[in-house]
Design a protein around this motif. Sequence first.
Motif, PDB file in Angstrom:
ATOM      1  N   VAL A  16       0.870  -1.181   0.000  1.00  0.00           N
ATOM      2  CA  VAL A  16       0.000   0.000   0.000  1.00  0.00           C
ATOM      3  C   VAL A  16       0.903   1.225   0.000  1.00  0.00           C
ATOM      4  CG1 VAL A  16      -1.958  -1.074   1.165  1.00  0.00           C
ATOM      5  CG2 VAL A  16      -0.155  -0.032   2.530  1.00  0.00           C
ATOM      6  N   CYS A  17       0.420   2.310  -0.559  1.00  0.00           N
ATOM      7  CA  CYS A  17       1.216   3.535  -0.583  1.00  0.00           C
ATOM      8  C   CYS A  17       0.297   4.729  -0.426  1.00  0.00           C
ATOM      9  CB  CYS A  17       2.022   3.634  -1.868  1.00  0.00           C
ATOM     10  SG  CYS A  17       1.023   3.542  -3.365  1.00  0.00           S
ATOM     11  N   GLY A  18       0.874   5.858  -0.090  1.00  0.00           N
ATOM     12  CA  GLY A  18       0.072   7.062   0.075  1.00  0.00           C
ATOM     13  C   GLY A  18       0.933   8.255   0.427  1.00  0.00           C
ATOM     14  N   LYS A  19       0.259   9.399   0.590  1.00  0.00           N
ATOM     15  CA  LYS A  19       0.937  10.633   0.989  1.00  0.00           C
ATOM     16  C   LYS A  19       0.254  11.175   2.238  1.00  0.00           C
ATOM     17  CE  LYS A  19       2.277  11.985  -3.720  1.00  0.00           C
ATOM     18  NZ  LYS A  19       2.213  13.041  -4.751  1.00  0.00           N
ATOM     19  N   LYS A  20       1.039  11.848   3.076  1.00  0.00           N
ATOM     20  CA  LYS A  20       0.509  12.382   4.316  1.00  0.00           C
ATOM     21  C   LYS A  20       1.274  13.631   4.704  1.00  0.00           C
ATOM     22  CE  LYS A  20      -1.430  12.453   8.479  1.00  0.00           C
ATOM     23  NZ  LYS A  20      -2.865  12.662   8.725  1.00  0.00           N
ATOM     24  N   ASN A  21       0.556  14.652   5.138  1.00  0.00           N
ATOM     25  CA  ASN A  21       1.177  15.868   5.632  1.00  0.00           C
ATOM     26  C   ASN A  21       1.165  15.798   7.162  1.00  0.00           C
ATOM     27  OD1 ASN A  21       2.467  18.320   5.247  1.00  0.00           O
ATOM     28  ND2 ASN A  21       0.564  19.493   5.368  1.00  0.00           N
ATOM     29  N   PHE A  22       2.256  15.337   7.753  1.00  0.00           N
ATOM     30  CA  PHE A  22       2.329  15.205   9.205  1.00  0.00           C
ATOM     31  C   PHE A  22       2.513  16.583   9.847  1.00  0.00           C
ATOM     32  CE2 PHE A  22       3.383  10.985   7.774  1.00  0.00           C
ATOM     33  CZ  PHE A  22       2.826  10.157   8.727  1.00  0.00           C
ATOM     34  N   SER A  23       1.758  16.816  10.922  1.00  0.00           N
ATOM     35  CA  SER A  23       1.836  18.089  11.633  1.00  0.00           C
ATOM     36  C   SER A  23       1.537  17.839  13.104  1.00  0.00           C
ATOM     37  CB  SER A  23       0.834  19.090  11.042  1.00  0.00           C
ATOM     38  OG  SER A  23      -0.498  18.630  11.250  1.00  0.00           O
ATOM     39  N   LYS A  24       1.497  18.914  13.920  1.00  0.00           N
ATOM     40  CA  LYS A  24       1.188  18.760  15.335  1.00  0.00           C
ATOM     41  C   LYS A  24      -0.199  18.169  15.530  1.00  0.00           C
ATOM     42  CE  LYS A  24       4.085  22.541  17.038  1.00  0.00           C
ATOM     43  NZ  LYS A  24       4.102  23.847  17.753  1.00  0.00           N
ATOM     44  N   ALA A  25      -1.105  18.548  14.685  1.00  0.00           N
ATOM     45  CA  ALA A  25      -2.487  18.082  14.838  1.00  0.00           C
ATOM     46  C   ALA A  25      -2.719  16.733  14.151  1.00  0.00           C
ATOM     47  CB  ALA A  25      -3.449  19.128  14.281  1.00  0.00           C
ATOM     48  N   ARG A  26      -1.961  16.467  13.120  1.00  0.00           N
ATOM     49  CA  ARG A  26      -2.139  15.223  12.349  1.00  0.00           C
ATOM     50  C   ARG A  26      -0.796  14.503  12.293  1.00  0.00           C
ATOM     51  NH1 ARG A  26      -4.446  16.753   6.723  1.00  0.00           N
ATOM     52  NH2 ARG A  26      -4.898  14.511   6.662  1.00  0.00           N
ATOM     53  N   TYR A  27      -0.503  13.772  13.360  1.00  0.00           N
ATOM     54  CA  TYR A  27       0.809  13.149  13.514  1.00  0.00           C
ATOM     55  C   TYR A  27       0.788  11.652  13.217  1.00  0.00           C
ATOM     56  CZ  TYR A  27      -1.253  11.942  18.015  1.00  0.00           C
ATOM     57  OH  TYR A  27      -2.105  11.479  18.981  1.00  0.00           O
ATOM     58  N   GLN A  28      -0.338  11.120  12.736  1.00  0.00           N
ATOM     59  CA  GLN A  28      -0.386   9.691  12.403  1.00  0.00           C
ATOM     60  C   GLN A  28      -1.271   9.466  11.182  1.00  0.00           C
ATOM     61  OE1 GLN A  28      -3.907   7.494  14.824  1.00  0.00           O
ATOM     62  NE2 GLN A  28      -2.011   7.743  15.961  1.00  0.00           N
ATOM     63  N   THR A  29      -1.053   8.322  10.550  1.00  0.00           N
ATOM     64  CA  THR A  29      -1.895   7.963   9.408  1.00  0.00           C
ATOM     65  C   THR A  29      -2.131   6.458   9.401  1.00  0.00           C
ATOM     66  OG1 THR A  29      -2.131   8.100   6.998  1.00  0.00           O
ATOM     67  CG2 THR A  29       0.071   7.671   7.833  1.00  0.00           C
ATOM     68  N   ASP A  30      -3.350   6.074   9.086  1.00  0.00           N
ATOM     69  CA  ASP A  30      -3.680   4.660   8.906  1.00  0.00           C
ATOM     70  C   ASP A  30      -3.240   4.277   7.496  1.00  0.00           C
ATOM     71  OD1 ASP A  30      -4.862   2.156   8.546  1.00  0.00           O
ATOM     72  OD2 ASP A  30      -6.568   2.666   9.798  1.00  0.00           O
ATOM     73  N   THR A  31      -2.390   3.270   7.397  1.00  0.00           N
ATOM     74  CA  THR A  31      -1.843   2.894   6.090  1.00  0.00           C
ATOM     75  C   THR A  31      -2.848   2.146   5.214  1.00  0.00           C
ATOM     76  OG1 THR A  31      -0.991   0.810   6.982  1.00  0.00           O
ATOM     77  CG2 THR A  31       0.471   2.729   7.061  1.00  0.00           C
ATOM     78  N   GLU A  32      -3.976   1.732   5.809  1.00  0.00           N
ATOM     79  CA  GLU A  32      -5.036   1.008   5.088  1.00  0.00           C
ATOM     80  C   GLU A  32      -4.549  -0.330   4.529  1.00  0.00           C
ATOM     81  OE1 GLU A  32      -6.591   3.840   2.236  1.00  0.00           O
ATOM     82  OE2 GLU A  32      -7.984   4.600   3.734  1.00  0.00           O
ATOM     83  N   MET A  33      -3.600  -0.942   5.237  1.00  0.00           N
ATOM     84  CA  MET A  33      -3.138  -2.268   4.826  1.00  0.00           C
ATOM     85  C   MET A  33      -4.251  -3.304   4.951  1.00  0.00           C
ATOM     86  SD  MET A  33      -0.821  -4.234   3.568  1.00  0.00           S
ATOM     87  CE  MET A  33       0.834  -3.543   3.615  1.00  0.00           C
ATOM     88  N   ASP A  34      -5.267  -3.001   5.788  1.00  0.00           N
ATOM     89  CA  ASP A  34      -6.384  -3.943   5.958  1.00  0.00           C
ATOM     90  C   ASP A  34      -7.146  -4.173   4.657  1.00  0.00           C
ATOM     91  OD1 ASP A  34      -7.092  -1.107   6.734  1.00  0.00           O
ATOM     92  OD2 ASP A  34      -9.107  -1.939   6.501  1.00  0.00           O
TER      93      ASP A  34
END
Length: 483
Positions: A434-452
């Motif tokens: 799986v692949c993706g893009k994410k803008n990590f910040s103080k408010a958004r510091y995690q991302t679900d990779t959706e490997m499920d």
Amino acid sequence: MASPPNFQLPVLPALEAPTVHVADAERSFRVTFTASAPPMALSPTSISMALKSPEGIDCHGNERQVLGEQAKFFNNPLLSDVILVVGGERFYAHKLILVRSSDVFERMFSSEWSDSQTKEVELVEDSLCNSVFPRFLKFLYGCHIKLNIDSTLPVLILADKYNVEDLRNVCINFACSYIIPKLQLKDVFHVWFQYATKCYHVRLIAECVQVLAEKMDDITSSVEWQREWVNLEKEQLIQFLQNSDLNIKDEFDLWLAAVKWLQSTGHPQRAANFEDNLKEIMQFIRFPMMTSEQLCQVESHTVFQQHPELFQKAFMLAYKYHALPLVKRANVKEFMSSSFLLRNYSNLRWDKRFVVSQYSACPKGAEVSFRFSTRASSFPPQTWEWELKVHPKGYSTNSDDFRVVLNSNVILDQPRPIEYHLSVVDRNQILHSVCGKKNFSKARYQTDTEMDKKVSVADLCQTDSPLLVNDNLILQIALKPVE
């Protein structure tokens, strides 16, 4: 009388080890139905028909008790029809037991080999095998043996020589579980690895390589290991090069170690077959895992300069891999082979490999976390800290979704735009990505990779799941700043 060929026996260091009793669990009387319908489909009518059938129903007694009683005939003159002479010691034996256990003994006592009426047979064994021969022979009678660090290899040599598969498996299992993990690396290399590769015991080879892989940096580069490394047989070298568990600085260092082996003096045959050796070994060097700068260094090496045509295909693929952004790599079928599997590299990189051990033992709803560092895009150079949170059997006790979450593990002063490429792999290839893009910040510091969406708990929990390697789940991730 002629005897099977001898094995050369190395000397093992002394070390205490537990004993093992090899026998099945106690069994009482049991009945096996032989009706044509599957066992679950048997009905009272089927049982009644089986009872009245000419064949009847299979019934088994207590097999362990039978073996125990048979063991009483070990070295017993009662009904003995052959005497085995080993190292000057005489053993009363019974041809039926020997032939049932070993096809080598079967040939030995056949008319093609010798006079079947011969009462006394001398077996020529290694001196250390002589001392364990009573244990070996007793196993043939009772399927039971006591092993320790000194006796296991000699017994295994006898099991190999006389092709006693059950005893061979017992010795290999015991060695992998109790001996190899406790030995010094030199003893693993010189004793067990050499014997395992000589006889091609796959599990034993894998266990030795696994232990040696933890110190691969030392083995490939230290003066202490230089002689062992350059004197490896080609097949032994390949056992290392195809392994993903190597703890090594980077792939470029492994390449230099392979070149050292190729160019080592004192091996005339190796020099005469240099091109063929190079062609074969190159298949196991993972050029895409090198940086672009390291690929350029390989191109400037004399080995490349003298044989550029051998590198062309591999280098085109490696440069293509580096040219594409991470979010594009997951869709390229060419990037699924073993050349794109990470090893346990110690250099700071953009990527990392993780192993969730003993998947079957993971409780439902548990979390397995991996903290790791990657390179950063800032100058002066610094590291970025991350955490990969894996929920192998569901996010909670009420969830059946396999979940992998990526966390940024530092407080960010400014947004960090990142692309990621996460994969589930086995020994030979990338299975799902799986692949993706994410803008990590103080408010958004995690991302679900959706490997499920690619892998389910049901897939992982199935018997002999192709997504697991020896009950281990292997993941690899690559992270890079968005360009």
